[in-house]
Motif scaffolding. Structure first.
Motif, short mmCIF file in Angstrom:
data_model
loop_
_atom_site.label_atom_id
_atom_site.label_comp_id
_atom_site.label_asym_id
_atom_site.label_seq_id
_atom_site.Cartn_x
_atom_site.Cartn_y
_atom_site.Cartn_z
N ALA A 25 56.75 49.42 -7.86
CA ALA A 25 55.46 49.26 -7.21
C ALA A 25 55.02 47.80 -7.35
O ALA A 25 55.37 47.12 -8.32
N ARG A 26 54.25 47.37 -6.36
CA ARG A 26 53.67 46.01 -6.41
C ARG A 26 52.44 45.98 -5.54
O ARG A 26 52.43 46.53 -4.44
N GLY A 27 51.40 45.32 -6.04
CA GLY A 27 50.16 45.24 -5.29
C GLY A 27 49.58 46.63 -5.07
O GLY A 27 49.46 47.42 -6.00
N ALA A 28 49.25 46.95 -3.84
CA ALA A 28 48.69 48.26 -3.52
C ALA A 28 49.76 49.25 -3.09
O ALA A 28 49.43 50.36 -2.67
N TRP A 29 51.04 48.89 -3.23
CA TRP A 29 52.11 49.69 -2.65
C TRP A 29 53.05 50.28 -3.70
O TRP A 29 53.41 49.61 -4.67
N LEU A 30 53.46 51.53 -3.45
CA LEU A 30 54.51 52.20 -4.19
C LEU A 30 55.76 52.26 -3.32
O LEU A 30 55.66 52.32 -2.10
N GLU A 31 56.92 52.28 -3.95
CA GLU A 31 58.17 52.36 -3.18
C GLU A 31 59.08 53.40 -3.80
O GLU A 31 59.29 53.40 -5.03
N ASP A 32 59.62 54.31 -2.99
CA ASP A 32 60.49 55.35 -3.53
C ASP A 32 61.94 54.87 -3.60
O ASP A 32 62.26 53.72 -3.27
N PHE A 33 62.84 55.75 -4.03
CA PHE A 33 64.23 55.36 -4.26
C PHE A 33 65.02 55.18 -2.97
O PHE A 33 66.12 54.63 -2.98
N ASP A 34 64.45 55.63 -1.85
CA ASP A 34 65.07 55.40 -0.55
C ASP A 34 64.47 54.21 0.17
O ASP A 34 64.77 53.97 1.35
N GLY A 35 63.58 53.49 -0.49
CA GLY A 35 63.00 52.29 0.10
C GLY A 35 61.75 52.53 0.93
O GLY A 35 61.23 51.59 1.53
N ARG A 36 61.25 53.75 0.98
CA ARG A 36 60.04 54.04 1.74
C ARG A 36 58.82 53.65 0.92
O ARG A 36 58.75 53.90 -0.28
N ARG A 37 57.81 53.04 1.57
CA ARG A 37 56.64 52.53 0.87
C ARG A 37 55.40 53.39 1.17
O ARG A 37 55.28 53.97 2.25
N TYR A 38 54.50 53.44 0.19
CA TYR A 38 53.28 54.23 0.30
C TYR A 38 52.11 53.39 -0.21
O TYR A 38 52.14 52.88 -1.33
N LEU A 39 51.08 53.27 0.59
CA LEU A 39 49.87 52.57 0.18
C LEU A 39 49.08 53.47 -0.78
O LEU A 39 48.70 54.59 -0.44
N ASP A 40 48.88 52.98 -1.98
CA ASP A 40 48.26 53.77 -3.04
C ASP A 40 46.75 53.79 -2.86
O ASP A 40 46.01 52.99 -3.43
N ALA A 41 46.27 54.74 -2.08
CA ALA A 41 44.85 54.81 -1.72
C ALA A 41 43.97 55.36 -2.83
O ALA A 41 42.75 55.32 -2.72
N ILE A 42 44.58 55.86 -3.91
CA ILE A 42 43.79 56.46 -4.99
C ILE A 42 44.04 55.79 -6.33
O ILE A 42 43.69 56.33 -7.38
N SER A 43 44.65 54.61 -6.29
CA SER A 43 44.89 53.83 -7.52
C SER A 43 45.59 54.66 -8.60
O SER A 43 45.30 54.53 -9.79
N SER A 44 46.54 55.49 -8.15
CA SER A 44 47.31 56.33 -9.08
C SER A 44 46.42 57.04 -10.09
O SER A 44 46.45 56.76 -11.30
#
Length: 453
Positions: free
Chosen positions: A37-56
């Motif tokens: 993860a970096r910044g506001a984004w998470l990244e899965d093991f297949d390279g797909r990214r997710y904007l972390d809208a709930i701050s984990s």
């Protein structure tokens, strides 16, 4: 098999996840393994990214992999990773305590550390009860909590919560609390303002205290936003009145800012909006920027002095946790506070908050939206079968789950609270990312309510 699928299969063979009906992972709820993860984004093991809208889960304050927090942690490693805080101390816990006291409402001068929000709540309950006992008031054994409140899931914390989803199974184990009406502005009668709701709830609290003050240790509440209840928001006037009532009736005030502290509601601490100082201020989650588990109870010197005596009097507060004041956690927490100052975060968050509102404001007109509300960097959208009449959906329809799954497909992490969709992004979120959140949230509302008519 994809990398994600492989990790998910390994996980489901050995891990039991929190706040989850594990059978959902068979079909309803996709398990998403995260690699980085970096910044506001998470990244899965297949390279797909997710904007972390709930701050984990409301913890990641500044964003993932913040270089300043990384550096603070690296610098502490190799020097001191841990030492017990009983009989010993260290620079990170001293410096963090000084920084917290300097920023907290005037009057809070002592820091007692734990490792989770629930643990901090347990400390507050025990300390309040014990303080009254040390004053010769052993009859004070109960607590007042607000309807819809949530303070964690250990037994004491559950006892002063009011969400049946978490609590009802364990009712035989609970302390017997007193419940005061919530000042929730969503419950306003026609023609009522948020302040009217606050006044009405404060009147009810006054009546409860008139009847039970002699047996009550403390009132516990979440200032400004009852988060787990569905981001229920109230006018700051309630906090001012609650403080005055606690003073009048001789009851402590516990402000649980574990979720809303450090700028979430627009001020560093939500209590500031009412100009009050609680007897206990509880902080956690964003305290370490989402890096390590740490919580803290701040209290007054009056509280501290009631336990300060010769050992043989047995008046000491002997609560403890093995990792209390962990140096690594304290060092990264101190770096988080420093970064908040350096970035002029609260000022910048006013712009971000306005952008969040702009991104979702049009949803107020949606026929199946009962409310769109905001407190600083928290925005919530309440789905309703009849938006104007605010008729709720049946919880068994799981409209929020529909929204969650669609958001994942669109590369956004949401975690709705029943029929409430909300945004609580990290403070590094950009205008473009906020615009994306608004678009995806609008799609989620449309999709989740499509079958409502």
């Amino acid at each position: 098999m994809s990398h994600n699928a492989g990790w998910a299969a390994r996980d489901l063979a050995v891990v039991w996840h929190p706040c989850t009906q594990m059978k959902d992972h068979e079909r309803e709820l996709p398990l998403v393994p995260i690699a980085r993860a970096r910044g506001a984004w998470l990244e899965d093991f297949d390279g797909r990214r997710y904007l972390d809208a709930i701050s984990s889960w409301w913890t990641c304050l500044l964003g993932h992999a913040d270089p300043r927090l990384d550096a603070a942690l690296r610098n502490q490693l190799g020097t001191l990773e841990h030492v017990m805080l009983a009989g010993f101390t260290h620079a990170p816990v001293i410096e963090l305590s000084e920084a917290l006291v300097a920023r907290a409402p005037a009057g809070l001068s002592r820091c007692f550390y734990a490792d989770s929000g629930s643990a901090a709540v347990e400390i507050a309950l025990k300390m309040s009860f014990h303080w009254w006992r040390n004053q010769g008031r052993a009859g004070k054994t109960r607590f007042i909590a607000l309807a819809g409140g949530y303070h964690g899931e250990t037994l004491g914390a559950l006892s002063v919560g009011d969400l049946g989803l978490y609590k009802s199974s364990y009712a035989p184990l609970m302390l017997e609390q007193l419940t005061a009406p919530s000042p929730d502005a969503y419950a306003a009668a026609p023609g009522e303002s948020a302040r009217d709701c606050a006044l009405r709830a404060a009147n009810a609290l006054e009546q409860l205290l008139e009847q039970h003050a002699d047996e009550v240790c403390a009132l516990i509440l979440e200032p400004r936003v009852q988060c787990a209840a569905g981001m229920r928001m109230h006018d700051p006037e309630y906090l001012r009145l609650a403080r005055a009532l606690c003073d009048r009736f001789g009851v402590h005030l516990i402000a649980d800012e574990i979720a809303v502290g450090f700028g979430r509601t627009g001020t560093l601490f939500a209590c500031e909006q009412a100009g009050i100082c609680p007897d206990f201020l509880l902080l956690g989650k964003g305290l370490t920027g989402g890096y390590l588990p740490l919580s803290v109870l701040l209290t007054t010197d009056t509280m501290y002095q009631a336990f300060y005596d010769d050992y043989t009097t047995l008046r000491g507060f002997l609560h403890s946790h093995s990792y209390t004041g962990n140096p690594l956690a304290c060092r990264v927490a101190l770096a988080t506070l420093t970064a908040l100052d350096a970035d002029a975060t609260l000022a910048r968050n006013r712009e971000r908050a306005q952008a969040l509102w702009t991104a979702v404001a049009d949803l107020q007109a949606h026929p199946h939206v009962g409310d769109v509300r905001q407190a600083g960097m928290i925005v919530a959208v309440e789905l309703a079968r009849d938006g104007r009449g605010r008729t709720p959906y049946d919880w068994r329809e799981r409209r929020g789950l529909i929204a969650y799954r669609h958001a994942l497909v669109r590369g956004v992490l949401l975690r709705p609270l029943g029929n409430v969709l909300y945004l609580m992004p990290p403070y590094c979120v950009t205008p473009d990312e906020i615009a994306l959140l608004g678009r995806v949230l609008g799609e989620c509302v449309e999709l989740a309510t499509r079958a409502a008519a």
